[in-house]
Design a protein around this motif. Structure first.
Motif, PDB file in Angstrom:
ATOM      1  N   ILE A 215      61.312  73.150  -7.718  1.00 10.38           N
ATOM      2  CA  ILE A 215      60.115  73.517  -8.482  1.00 10.38           C
ATOM      3  C   ILE A 215      60.073  72.740  -9.795  1.00 10.38           C
ATOM      4  CG2 ILE A 215      59.049  75.397  -9.798  1.00 10.38           C
ATOM      5  CD1 ILE A 215      60.265  77.315  -7.602  1.00 10.38           C
ATOM      6  N   VAL A 216      61.204  72.743 -10.522  1.00 12.82           N
ATOM      7  CA  VAL A 216      61.239  72.095 -11.832  1.00 12.82           C
ATOM      8  C   VAL A 216      61.047  70.587 -11.682  1.00 12.82           C
ATOM      9  CG1 VAL A 216      62.701  71.594 -13.832  1.00 12.82           C
ATOM     10  CG2 VAL A 216      62.622  73.917 -12.890  1.00 12.82           C
ATOM     11  N   GLU A 217      61.698  69.999 -10.666  1.00 11.77           N
ATOM     12  CA  GLU A 217      61.558  68.546 -10.464  1.00 11.77           C
ATOM     13  C   GLU A 217      60.113  68.173 -10.147  1.00 11.77           C
ATOM     14  OE1 GLU A 217      64.585  67.536  -7.581  1.00 11.77           O
ATOM     15  OE2 GLU A 217      66.174  67.953  -9.059  1.00 11.77           O
ATOM     16  N   ARG A 218      59.490  68.974  -9.301  1.00 11.79           N
ATOM     17  CA  ARG A 218      58.105  68.688  -8.919  1.00 11.79           C
ATOM     18  C   ARG A 218      57.163  68.796 -10.118  1.00 11.79           C
ATOM     19  NH1 ARG A 218      57.285  72.628  -5.018  1.00 11.79           N
ATOM     20  NH2 ARG A 218      56.218  73.846  -6.608  1.00 11.79           N
ATOM     21  N   GLU A 219      57.336  69.855 -10.881  1.00 10.73           N
ATOM     22  CA  GLU A 219      56.458  70.065 -12.039  1.00 10.73           C
ATOM     23  C   GLU A 219      56.649  68.953 -13.069  1.00 10.73           C
ATOM     24  OE1 GLU A 219      54.049  72.200 -12.390  1.00 10.73           O
ATOM     25  OE2 GLU A 219      54.451  73.184 -10.475  1.00 10.73           O
ATOM     26  N   CYS A 220      57.903  68.544 -13.267  1.00 10.71           N
ATOM     27  CA  CYS A 220      58.168  67.500 -14.258  1.00 10.71           C
ATOM     28  C   CYS A 220      57.615  66.160 -13.792  1.00 10.71           C
ATOM     29  CB  CYS A 220      59.669  67.397 -14.552  1.00 10.71           C
ATOM     30  SG  CYS A 220      60.246  68.812 -15.485  1.00 10.71           S
ATOM     31  N   ALA A 221      57.762  65.879 -12.496  1.00  7.15           N
ATOM     32  CA  ALA A 221      57.214  64.628 -11.964  1.00  7.15           C
ATOM     33  C   ALA A 221      55.709  64.601 -12.190  1.00  7.15           C
ATOM     34  CB  ALA A 221      57.549  64.494 -10.483  1.00  7.15           C
ATOM     35  N   ALA A 222      55.059  65.737 -11.928  1.00  5.22           N
ATOM     36  CA  ALA A 222      53.600  65.805 -12.095  1.00  5.22           C
ATOM     37  C   ALA A 222      53.201  65.628 -13.557  1.00  5.22           C
ATOM     38  CB  ALA A 222      53.078  67.133 -11.549  1.00  5.22           C
ATOM     39  N   ALA A 223      54.076  66.087 -14.471  1.00  4.88           N
ATOM     40  CA  ALA A 223      53.748  66.003 -15.897  1.00  4.88           C
ATOM     41  C   ALA A 223      54.261  64.705 -16.522  1.00  4.88           C
ATOM     42  CB  ALA A 223      54.348  67.204 -16.631  1.00  4.88           C
ATOM     43  N   GLY A 224      54.970  63.898 -15.742  1.00  8.75           N
ATOM     44  CA  GLY A 224      55.524  62.657 -16.270  1.00  8.75           C
ATOM     45  C   GLY A 224      56.640  62.897 -17.277  1.00  8.75           C
ATOM     46  N   LEU A 225      57.415  63.938 -17.047  1.00 13.26           N
ATOM     47  CA  LEU A 225      58.519  64.264 -17.964  1.00 13.26           C
ATOM     48  C   LEU A 225      59.845  64.051 -17.246  1.00 13.26           C
ATOM     49  CD1 LEU A 225      57.175  67.701 -19.250  1.00 13.26           C
ATOM     50  CD2 LEU A 225      57.563  65.710 -20.728  1.00 13.26           C
ATOM     51  N   ALA A 226      60.875  63.674 -18.028  1.00  8.76           N
ATOM     52  CA  ALA A 226      62.226  63.672 -17.472  1.00  8.76           C
ATOM     53  C   ALA A 226      62.603  65.126 -17.159  1.00  8.76           C
ATOM     54  CB  ALA A 226      63.199  63.072 -18.481  1.00  8.76           C
ATOM     55  N   VAL A 227      63.420  65.319 -16.124  1.00  7.43           N
ATOM     56  CA  VAL A 227      63.790  66.684 -15.743  1.00  7.43           C
ATOM     57  C   VAL A 227      64.757  67.256 -16.785  1.00  7.43           C
ATOM     58  CG1 VAL A 227      64.867  68.128 -13.982  1.00  7.43           C
ATOM     59  CG2 VAL A 227      63.486  66.155 -13.306  1.00  7.43           C
ATOM     60  N   PRO A 228      64.373  68.362 -17.438  1.00 14.05           N
ATOM     61  CA  PRO A 228      65.266  68.935 -18.451  1.00 14.05           C
ATOM     62  C   PRO A 228      66.455  69.631 -17.800  1.00 14.05           C
ATOM     63  CG  PRO A 228      63.293  70.274 -18.228  1.00 14.05           C
ATOM     64  CD  PRO A 228      63.139  69.127 -17.285  1.00 14.05           C
ATOM     65  N   ARG A 229      67.483  69.880 -18.610  1.00 13.88           N
ATOM     66  CA  ARG A 229      68.633  70.646 -18.128  1.00 13.88           C
ATOM     67  C   ARG A 229      68.170  72.088 -17.910  1.00 13.88           C
ATOM     68  NH1 ARG A 229      74.027  69.701 -17.934  1.00 13.88           N
ATOM     69  NH2 ARG A 229      75.328  71.576 -17.892  1.00 13.88           N
ATOM     70  N   LEU A 230      68.515  72.612 -16.735  1.00 17.24           N
ATOM     71  CA  LEU A 230      68.038  73.939 -16.345  1.00 17.24           C
ATOM     72  C   LEU A 230      69.124  74.970 -16.625  1.00 17.24           C
ATOM     73  CD1 LEU A 230      65.954  75.724 -14.756  1.00 17.24           C
ATOM     74  CD2 LEU A 230      67.147  75.023 -12.668  1.00 17.24           C
ATOM     75  N   SER A 231      68.726  76.128 -17.109  1.00 19.33           N
ATOM     76  CA  SER A 231      69.686  77.230 -17.108  1.00 19.33           C
ATOM     77  C   SER A 231      69.059  78.478 -16.534  1.00 19.33           C
ATOM     78  CB  SER A 231      70.288  77.491 -18.492  1.00 19.33           C
ATOM     79  OG  SER A 231      69.314  77.529 -19.478  1.00 19.33           O
ATOM     80  N   VAL A 232      69.915  79.322 -15.972  1.00 15.94           N
ATOM     81  CA  VAL A 232      69.496  80.604 -15.404  1.00 15.94           C
ATOM     82  C   VAL A 232      70.433  81.675 -15.922  1.00 15.94           C
ATOM     83  CG1 VAL A 232      68.406  79.724 -13.312  1.00 15.94           C
ATOM     84  CG2 VAL A 232      70.880  80.156 -13.334  1.00 15.94           C
ATOM     85  N   GLU A 233      70.009  82.926 -15.838  1.00 14.46           N
ATOM     86  CA  GLU A 233      70.752  84.019 -16.479  1.00 14.46           C
ATOM     87  C   GLU A 233      70.900  85.232 -15.562  1.00 14.46           C
ATOM     88  OE1 GLU A 233      67.851  84.371 -19.723  1.00 14.46           O
ATOM     89  OE2 GLU A 233      69.330  83.473 -21.032  1.00 14.46           O
ATOM     90  N   PRO A 234      71.619  85.089 -14.462  1.00 15.81           N
ATOM     91  CA  PRO A 234      71.784  86.260 -13.597  1.00 15.81           C
ATOM     92  C   PRO A 234      72.749  87.270 -14.202  1.00 15.81           C
ATOM     93  CG  PRO A 234      73.106  84.438 -12.782  1.00 15.81           C
ATOM     94  CD  PRO A 234      72.336  83.907 -13.959  1.00 15.81           C
ATOM     95  N   GLY A 235      72.379  88.520 -14.166  1.00 16.45           N
ATOM     96  CA  GLY A 235      73.294  89.585 -14.592  1.00 16.45           C
ATOM     97  C   GLY A 235      73.605  90.444 -13.391  1.00 16.45           C
ATOM     98  N   ARG A 236      72.585  91.205 -12.993  1.00 19.53           N
ATOM     99  CA  ARG A 236      72.698  92.088 -11.833  1.00 19.53           C
ATOM    100  C   ARG A 236      73.223  91.354 -10.593  1.00 19.53           C
ATOM    101  NH1 ARG A 236      68.863  96.095 -11.406  1.00 19.53           N
ATOM    102  NH2 ARG A 236      67.762  94.847 -12.950  1.00 19.53           N
ATOM    103  N   ALA A 237      72.721  90.131 -10.344  1.00 15.44           N
ATOM    104  CA  ALA A 237      73.067  89.444  -9.096  1.00 15.44           C
ATOM    105  C   ALA A 237      74.546  89.071  -9.066  1.00 15.44           C
ATOM    106  CB  ALA A 237      72.200  88.201  -8.921  1.00 15.44           C
ATOM    107  N   ILE A 238      75.202  89.021 -10.228  1.00 13.47           N
ATOM    108  CA  ILE A 238      76.643  88.754 -10.225  1.00 13.47           C
ATOM    109  C   ILE A 238      77.433  90.054 -10.171  1.00 13.47           C
ATOM    110  CG2 ILE A 238      78.571  87.835 -11.586  1.00 13.47           C
ATOM    111  CD1 ILE A 238      76.745  85.533 -12.390  1.00 13.47           C
ATOM    112  N   VAL A 239      77.164  90.967 -11.079  1.00 11.29           N
ATOM    113  CA  VAL A 239      78.059  92.131 -11.182  1.00 11.29           C
ATOM    114  C   VAL A 239      77.591  93.324 -10.349  1.00 11.29           C
ATOM    115  CG1 VAL A 239      77.025  93.175 -13.261  1.00 11.29           C
ATOM    116  CG2 VAL A 239      79.472  93.454 -12.825  1.00 11.29           C
TER     117      VAL A 239
END
Ligand SMILES: *Cc1c(COP(=O)(O)O)cnc(C)c1O
Length: 463
Positions: free
Chosen positions: A302-326
């Motif tokens: 999703i991020v790669e596609r959106e960035c390609a469409a916007a002509g942006l380099a792909v930024p570093r992605l972060s996610v924040e799972p809490g429940r899904a880990i513990v």
């Protein structure tokens, strides 16, 4: 009394019409792997075991109620998230789901980062040795003290949440002779597909600055002007207990839209985006969550596609799972105290804990499952309501649970998937003593958070 119009669906109506109960499971003794942690099974006597230890012995040694956390499962989930997202992304565990020093050490060893949202969580993280640069500070009303402690410690990022906070963080950093890395939390107007009370991305909410109407863009403008801040990215968190990635797709589209506006207006490409947490887990065998690998692949695409469409380099992605880990790594063990059959209504099975150790059923109408774990039974299924011991009729642990009809005082019941938001939201209501968290691994059990005592209660009561 409404019989069918409860907004959360008919399972939540006060009294279900005859013939509309959920069907009993095929095998009441089964411990479905989707809701139980990895090392849970039954031994030849029919007693459930975790990490090789049987629950009757655990109850004798540690008492009930108690949370039992499966360390191997926790670490395996950390690794699955880390490996799924790879070296070009960061996985921040959301500490509010459950935080202790042991958890911080596991996260540190497994290569995860950590979200904290209070001075207490920050203190726990630092005390247990999480490097400050791997910590992010969240919150919609961080105190001056919390901001300055985070800045002094050198946290990797502060996620700023208001115009006032942009200025506060900038001043604090400048006074300390530092430049603080920050992200701006925005609301993207996405409502995750989940219960309304725990969806957090409506525009009408206390978190973040709305993209719509330009407040988010204005926050960026202000942050870029302040010497004390290094604006590294945009943050969006769309909700909780989400099962598919379509909400993230819309969120990423809108966040990347803001990145493009920022580039066009200011000539800077922000290097990071954070898509938040909120990924769902199975509380009952009917829930079917996605695996981390599937989520990572989808989010990256999703991020790669959106960035390609916007002509942006792909930024570093972060996610924040809490429940899904513990969440899936722990269960709560209770002892049955009374069984009360109300003819024509239902059977109430009372356990020795309740809303003080699991507020989620009362707070969100959350669904849980439950099993008789101290033995197996061949009795017929009995639709029951598992309730706690508190002075509150909403003190429900599991609203509609099938238990064997011979369930009796002294039996042990376990509620799986209580690793997230149960101990961390536990209260002293009715002067309950908050239960311990016991870690089980390879045939050994150790307390990582001990049970509260009456002395603990009385120590705070200074007369
Ligand atoms: C609560 C929260 C999370 C974690 O949510 P889970 O449902 O536990 O995954 C992540 N990020 C932010 C900003 C949060 O507030």
């Amino acid at each position: 009394m409404s019989r069918s119009a409860h907004p959360a669906g008919p399972r939540y109506a006060d009294v279900l019409p005859e013939g509309h109960y959920p069907a009993p499971p095929a095998d009441l003794n089964a411990l479905h792997p989707r809701v139980w942690s990895r090392t849970v099974s039954r031994n030849e006597d029919g007693v459930a075991t975790v990490g090789g230890l049987d629950v009757k012995r655990l109850a004798e040694e540690f008492g009930t109620p108690a949370y039992f956390l499966d360390e191997d499962d926790f670490r395996a989930r950390c690794r699955a998230w880390r490996e799924a997202f790879g070296p070009d992304a960061d996985v921040f565990y959301a500490g509010k789901a459950f935080l202790s020093r042991a958890v911080v050490r596991w996260l540190t060893e497994e290569g995860l980062n950590l979200d904290v949202c209070s001075a207490g969580e920050l203190a726990t993280a630092l005390d247990a040795g999480m490097p400050a640069e791997r910590i992010a500070l969240h919150g919609n009303n961080k105190s001056a003290e919390e901001i300055s402690r985070a800045v002094e410690a050198g946290v990797g990022r502060i996620v700023v949440d208001s115009f006032q906070e942009i200025v506060r963080v900038a001043h604090t950093a400048q006074r300390a002779g530092k430049r603080q890395r920050v992200q701006i939390r925005v609301t993207v107007g996405v409502e995750a597909h989940t219960h309304e009370f725990i969806a957090t991305a409506h525009e009408d909410q206390k978190f973040g600055l709305p993209l719509a109407g330009g407040q988010a863009a204005e926050a960026v403008r202000r942050a870029l002007k302040l010497d004390g801040l290094e604006l590294i990215g945009i943050h969006s968190h769309i909700g909780s207990q989400i099962f598919d990635t379509s909400g993230f797709e819309v969120a990423a589209h809108r966040v990347v839209g803001l990145l493009r506006e920022i580039r066009d207006e200011h000539g800077v490409e922000l290097p990071e985006i954070d898509l938040g947490g909120g990924l769902g887990i199975a509380y009952t065998p009917d829930d079917d969550p996605r695996e981390p690998q599937e989520i990572a692949t989808a989010l990256r695409a999703i991020v790669e596609r959106e960035c390609a469409a916007a002509g942006l380099a792909v930024p570093r992605l972060s996610v924040e799972p809490g429940r899904a880990i513990v969440g899936p790594t722990a269960f709560t063990l209770y002892e049955v105290g009374t069984v009360k059959e109300l003819p024509g209504l239902r059977t109430y099975v009372s356990v020795d804990g309740g809303m003080s150790d699991n507020i989620r059923t009362a707070l969100y109408d959350a669904d849980y499952s439950v099993a008789l774990v101290s033995r197996t039974s061949t009795a017929d299924p009995m639709l029951s309501r598992v309730v706690g011991k508190h002075c509150e009729s909403g003190d429900i642990v599991v609203r509609d649970a099938f238990l064997p009809a011979d369930v009796a005082p002294g039996d042990l019941l376990a509620v799986p998937a209580t690793g997230a938001y149960c101990r961390s939201m536990a209260s002293n209501y009715n002067h309950a003593l908050r239960p311990p968290v016991v870690v089980v691994k390879d045939g050994t059990a150790r307390v990582i958070v001990r049970r509260e005592t009456e002395e603990d209660l009385l120590r705070l009561d200074v007369g």
